[in-house]
Design a protein around this motif. Sequence first.
Motif, PDB file in Angstrom:
ATOM      1  N   ASP A 199      31.647  42.319  38.435  1.00  0.00           N
ATOM      2  CA  ASP A 199      31.044  41.474  37.413  1.00  0.00           C
ATOM      3  C   ASP A 199      31.729  41.835  36.089  1.00  0.00           C
ATOM      4  OD1 ASP A 199      28.943  43.420  35.852  1.00  0.00           O
ATOM      5  OD2 ASP A 199      29.112  43.922  37.989  1.00  0.00           O
ATOM      6  N   THR A 200      31.720  40.917  35.135  1.00  0.00           N
ATOM      7  CA  THR A 200      32.489  41.105  33.906  1.00  0.00           C
ATOM      8  C   THR A 200      32.118  42.362  33.115  1.00  0.00           C
ATOM      9  OG1 THR A 200      33.031  38.771  33.773  1.00  0.00           O
ATOM     10  CG2 THR A 200      33.166  40.021  31.719  1.00  0.00           C
ATOM     11  N   PRO A 201      30.827  42.691  32.928  1.00  0.00           N
ATOM     12  CA  PRO A 201      30.529  43.918  32.183  1.00  0.00           C
ATOM     13  C   PRO A 201      31.167  45.166  32.799  1.00  0.00           C
ATOM     14  CG  PRO A 201      28.566  42.562  32.315  1.00  0.00           C
ATOM     15  CD  PRO A 201      29.596  41.918  33.197  1.00  0.00           C
ATOM     16  N   ASN A 202      31.079  45.300  34.125  1.00  0.00           N
ATOM     17  CA  ASN A 202      31.692  46.458  34.789  1.00  0.00           C
ATOM     18  C   ASN A 202      33.210  46.375  34.790  1.00  0.00           C
ATOM     19  OD1 ASN A 202      29.458  48.139  35.538  1.00  0.00           O
ATOM     20  ND2 ASN A 202      28.877  46.537  36.980  1.00  0.00           N
ATOM     21  N   ALA A 203      33.755  45.170  34.883  1.00  0.00           N
ATOM     22  CA  ALA A 203      35.207  44.999  34.845  1.00  0.00           C
ATOM     23  C   ALA A 203      35.761  45.446  33.489  1.00  0.00           C
ATOM     24  CB  ALA A 203      35.586  43.550  35.132  1.00  0.00           C
ATOM     25  N   CYS A 204      35.045  45.138  32.408  1.00  0.00           N
ATOM     26  CA  CYS A 204      35.475  45.576  31.072  1.00  0.00           C
ATOM     27  C   CYS A 204      35.520  47.098  30.999  1.00  0.00           C
ATOM     28  CB  CYS A 204      34.540  45.032  29.991  1.00  0.00           C
ATOM     29  SG  CYS A 204      34.642  43.249  29.764  1.00  0.00           S
ATOM     30  N   ALA A 205      34.478  47.751  31.503  1.00  0.00           N
ATOM     31  CA  ALA A 205      34.425  49.216  31.489  1.00  0.00           C
ATOM     32  C   ALA A 205      35.526  49.818  32.362  1.00  0.00           C
ATOM     33  CB  ALA A 205      33.052  49.686  31.960  1.00  0.00           C
ATOM     34  N   ALA A 223      45.995  45.476  34.332  1.00  0.00           N
ATOM     35  CA  ALA A 223      45.815  44.177  33.685  1.00  0.00           C
ATOM     36  C   ALA A 223      44.424  43.694  34.071  1.00  0.00           C
ATOM     37  CB  ALA A 223      46.875  43.187  34.154  1.00  0.00           C
ATOM     38  N   ALA A 224      43.930  42.697  33.342  1.00  0.00           N
ATOM     39  CA  ALA A 224      42.596  42.177  33.644  1.00  0.00           C
ATOM     40  C   ALA A 224      42.565  40.667  33.478  1.00  0.00           C
ATOM     41  CB  ALA A 224      41.545  42.817  32.736  1.00  0.00           C
ATOM     42  N   GLY A 225      41.790  40.039  34.327  1.00  0.00           N
ATOM     43  CA  GLY A 225      41.461  38.632  34.197  1.00  0.00           C
ATOM     44  C   GLY A 225      39.950  38.570  34.066  1.00  0.00           C
ATOM     45  N   LEU A 226      39.461  38.118  32.914  1.00  0.00           N
ATOM     46  CA  LEU A 226      38.034  38.200  32.624  1.00  0.00           C
ATOM     47  C   LEU A 226      37.420  36.841  32.320  1.00  0.00           C
ATOM     48  CD1 LEU A 226      38.274  41.279  30.237  1.00  0.00           C
ATOM     49  CD2 LEU A 226      37.615  41.310  32.654  1.00  0.00           C
ATOM     50  N   ILE A 227      36.288  36.573  32.954  1.00  0.00           N
ATOM     51  CA  ILE A 227      35.516  35.361  32.700  1.00  0.00           C
ATOM     52  C   ILE A 227      34.238  35.808  31.996  1.00  0.00           C
ATOM     53  CG2 ILE A 227      34.277  33.435  33.761  1.00  0.00           C
ATOM     54  CD1 ILE A 227      36.276  33.728  36.143  1.00  0.00           C
ATOM     55  N   PRO A 228      33.934  35.254  30.817  1.00  0.00           N
ATOM     56  CA  PRO A 228      32.717  35.683  30.111  1.00  0.00           C
ATOM     57  C   PRO A 228      31.464  35.417  30.954  1.00  0.00           C
ATOM     58  CG  PRO A 228      34.041  34.241  28.725  1.00  0.00           C
ATOM     59  CD  PRO A 228      34.640  34.195  30.091  1.00  0.00           C
ATOM     60  N   PRO A 229      30.505  36.350  30.919  1.00  0.00           N
ATOM     61  CA  PRO A 229      29.258  36.096  31.642  1.00  0.00           C
ATOM     62  C   PRO A 229      28.455  35.022  30.916  1.00  0.00           C
ATOM     63  CG  PRO A 229      29.100  38.132  30.394  1.00  0.00           C
ATOM     64  CD  PRO A 229      30.507  37.633  30.244  1.00  0.00           C
ATOM     65  N   PRO A 230      27.655  34.228  31.644  1.00  0.00           N
ATOM     66  CA  PRO A 230      26.846  33.204  30.972  1.00  0.00           C
ATOM     67  C   PRO A 230      25.752  33.851  30.122  1.00  0.00           C
ATOM     68  CG  PRO A 230      26.295  33.341  33.293  1.00  0.00           C
ATOM     69  CD  PRO A 230      27.471  34.240  33.077  1.00  0.00           C
ATOM     70  N   VAL A 231      25.131  33.038  29.295  1.00  0.00           N
ATOM     71  CA  VAL A 231      24.045  33.521  28.454  1.00  0.00           C
ATOM     72  C   VAL A 231      22.928  34.048  29.346  1.00  0.00           C
ATOM     73  CG1 VAL A 231      22.295  32.851  26.762  1.00  0.00           C
ATOM     74  CG2 VAL A 231      24.585  31.861  26.645  1.00  0.00           C
ATOM     75  N   SER A 232      22.446  35.246  29.043  1.00  0.00           N
ATOM     76  CA  SER A 232      21.371  35.843  29.801  1.00  0.00           C
ATOM     77  C   SER A 232      20.024  35.325  29.302  1.00  0.00           C
ATOM     78  CB  SER A 232      21.419  37.369  29.701  1.00  0.00           C
ATOM     79  OG  SER A 232      20.294  37.923  30.328  1.00  0.00           O
ATOM     80  N   GLY A 242      37.113  40.213  36.369  1.00  0.00           N
ATOM     81  CA  GLY A 242      35.700  40.095  35.999  1.00  0.00           C
ATOM     82  C   GLY A 242      35.252  38.677  36.269  1.00  0.00           C
ATOM     83  N   THR A 243      34.318  38.504  37.197  1.00  0.00           N
ATOM     84  CA  THR A 243      33.957  37.170  37.679  1.00  0.00           C
ATOM     85  C   THR A 243      32.686  36.596  37.053  1.00  0.00           C
ATOM     86  OG1 THR A 243      32.841  38.176  39.568  1.00  0.00           O
ATOM     87  CG2 THR A 243      35.135  37.481  39.889  1.00  0.00           C
ATOM     88  N   GLY A 244      32.261  37.125  35.917  1.00  0.00           N
ATOM     89  CA  GLY A 244      31.077  36.593  35.244  1.00  0.00           C
ATOM     90  C   GLY A 244      29.894  37.524  35.379  1.00  0.00           C
ATOM     91  N   ALA A 245      28.701  36.953  35.552  1.00  0.00           N
ATOM     92  CA  ALA A 245      27.471  37.747  35.607  1.00  0.00           C
ATOM     93  C   ALA A 245      27.326  38.530  36.910  1.00  0.00           C
ATOM     94  CB  ALA A 245      26.253  36.846  35.427  1.00  0.00           C
ATOM     95  N   ARG A 246      27.956  38.043  37.976  1.00  0.00           N
ATOM     96  CA  ARG A 246      27.863  38.707  39.283  1.00  0.00           C
ATOM     97  C   ARG A 246      29.255  38.922  39.857  1.00  0.00           C
ATOM     98  NH1 ARG A 246      24.569  34.473  42.605  1.00  0.00           N
ATOM     99  NH2 ARG A 246      26.286  35.058  43.933  1.00  0.00           N
ATOM    100  N   THR A 247      29.345  39.870  40.772  1.00  0.00           N
ATOM    101  CA  THR A 247      30.586  40.055  41.520  1.00  0.00           C
ATOM    102  C   THR A 247      30.661  38.927  42.539  1.00  0.00           C
ATOM    103  OG1 THR A 247      30.459  42.449  41.255  1.00  0.00           O
ATOM    104  CG2 THR A 247      31.907  41.617  42.999  1.00  0.00           C
ATOM    105  N   GLU A 248      31.737  38.176  42.483  1.00  0.00           N
ATOM    106  CA  GLU A 248      31.916  37.033  43.381  1.00  0.00           C
ATOM    107  C   GLU A 248      33.079  37.293  44.331  1.00  0.00           C
ATOM    108  OE1 GLU A 248      29.790  34.672  43.441  1.00  0.00           O
ATOM    109  OE2 GLU A 248      28.871  34.658  41.456  1.00  0.00           O
ATOM    110  N   ARG A 249      33.077  36.595  45.438  1.00  0.00           N
ATOM    111  CA  ARG A 249      34.144  36.743  46.435  1.00  0.00           C
ATOM    112  C   ARG A 249      35.351  35.899  46.020  1.00  0.00           C
ATOM    113  NH1 ARG A 249      33.811  38.390  52.122  1.00  0.00           N
ATOM    114  NH2 ARG A 249      31.809  39.076  51.342  1.00  0.00           N
ATOM    115  N   ILE A 250      36.512  36.542  45.957  1.00  0.00           N
ATOM    116  CA  ILE A 250      37.768  35.866  45.618  1.00  0.00           C
ATOM    117  C   ILE A 250      38.414  35.374  46.911  1.00  0.00           C
ATOM    118  CG2 ILE A 250      40.041  36.175  44.536  1.00  0.00           C
ATOM    119  CD1 ILE A 250      37.654  36.356  42.599  1.00  0.00           C
TER     120      ILE A 250
END
Length: 165
Positions: A131-137, A150-159, A104-112
């Motif tokens: 993006d992190t919300p979809n990665a959690c689901a 397994a998961a590696g999750l970065i919290p999304p920034p404040v909306s 989960g790369t935060g608020a948006r899906t980012e390129r690794i």
Amino acid sequence: MPTDTYTAACGPVLSRGHKLSPSDDELYQRTTVTVMQKEPDSGVMIEGYSSRGFSINGNQVFGPCALLPPAILQWNVGSFKDITEESVSLFHMLEPRIEILVLGTGARTERIKAEVLALLKKKGIAVEVQDTPNACATFNFLVSERRLAAAGLIPPPVSTALEAI
């Protein structure tokens, strides 16, 4: 019932010395067995997330985290740019080996970075970057299906979307 009649009606009589051959049709099948030591209800479930962290199985985890069921660890990354071969090393050193890693790369899906994805592929681990919300689901779904995830999750920034109204 005589043995010859039983054999003719039910197929070959199998004994310890009998070896199956392809002519034995449905009896000749290779069997594979996978033994996993899983405890019932040992799945880690993500209950919620915020810009500060995650709620996982009733525990509050602040900042980025690595979920390596049944462990929940702090993950030393600040953003998707910090996801390197070194930062994902903990995911491919597990036994039994995980099938899929959800990032989960935060608020948006980012390129690794390509070298990170190549390393995980070489280790036999599928990677799902969202993006992190979809990665959690996605992670919760995989765990509910009893997949070794397994998961590696970065919290999304404040909306700020609602503040503009």
